[in-house]
Motif scaffolding. Sequence first.
Motif, PDB file in Angstrom:
ATOM      1  N   GLU A   1       0.782  -1.153   0.007  1.00  0.00           N
ATOM      2  CA  GLU A   1       0.013  -0.109  -0.063  1.00  0.00           C
ATOM      3  C   GLU A   1       0.628   1.313  -0.135  1.00  0.00           C
ATOM      4  OE1 GLU A   1      -2.806  -0.056   2.982  1.00  0.00           O
ATOM      5  OE2 GLU A   1      -3.609  -1.927   2.251  1.00  0.00           O
TER       6      GLU A   1
ATOM      7  N   TYR B   1       2.026   1.899  -3.360  1.00  0.00           N
ATOM      8  CA  TYR B   1       0.872   2.206  -4.262  1.00  0.00           C
ATOM      9  C   TYR B   1       0.623   3.506  -4.150  1.00  0.00           C
ATOM     10  CZ  TYR B   1      -3.436   1.735  -6.648  1.00  0.00           C
ATOM     11  OH  TYR B   1      -4.333   1.905  -7.929  1.00  0.00           O
TER      12      TYR B   1
ATOM     13  N   MET C   1       6.361  -2.449  -8.685  1.00  0.00           N
ATOM     14  CA  MET C   1       6.187  -1.192  -8.094  1.00  0.00           C
ATOM     15  C   MET C   1       7.347  -0.276  -8.217  1.00  0.00           C
ATOM     16  SD  MET C   1       2.977  -1.208  -5.589  1.00  0.00           S
ATOM     17  CE  MET C   1       3.574  -2.745  -4.716  1.00  0.00           C
TER      18      MET C   1
END
Length: 111
Positions: free
Chosen positions: A47, A50, A97
């Motif tokens: 998270e 992100y 990511m």
Amino acid sequence: MMIDARCGHLEEKIYADVHNGLCRKCHSNFTFLLELEQKYGEDALIEYWYSKILTYLSPEKKEQDVNCLIDHLIEFYQENLIKYPSKKNYTKKMLYMLYSLQEPFDIETLK
Ligand SMILES: [Zn+2]
């Protein structure tokens, strides 16, 4: 003696040598990320990245605090890929990511 650390910041050579070649600030950011993972689990770190990716998408909100750490993090997770085969899916997600965060800067250099 002051040297350019891997992250591009000035640091005492003696400090950088024993902290993955990072300066104090970047090393503490790196430690923060590892603690986040330990305390709140893998999802928390996913998270975190992100939200970083979303932040990078809006140019006026660009944060610079971990930009310089990305190379180090990619190397770190590439090593983990070999060290912890059971965590392979998670580690690949992290690498994906990090590469996404790096990409916008590669595009910049092509202009
Ligand atoms: Zn640094």
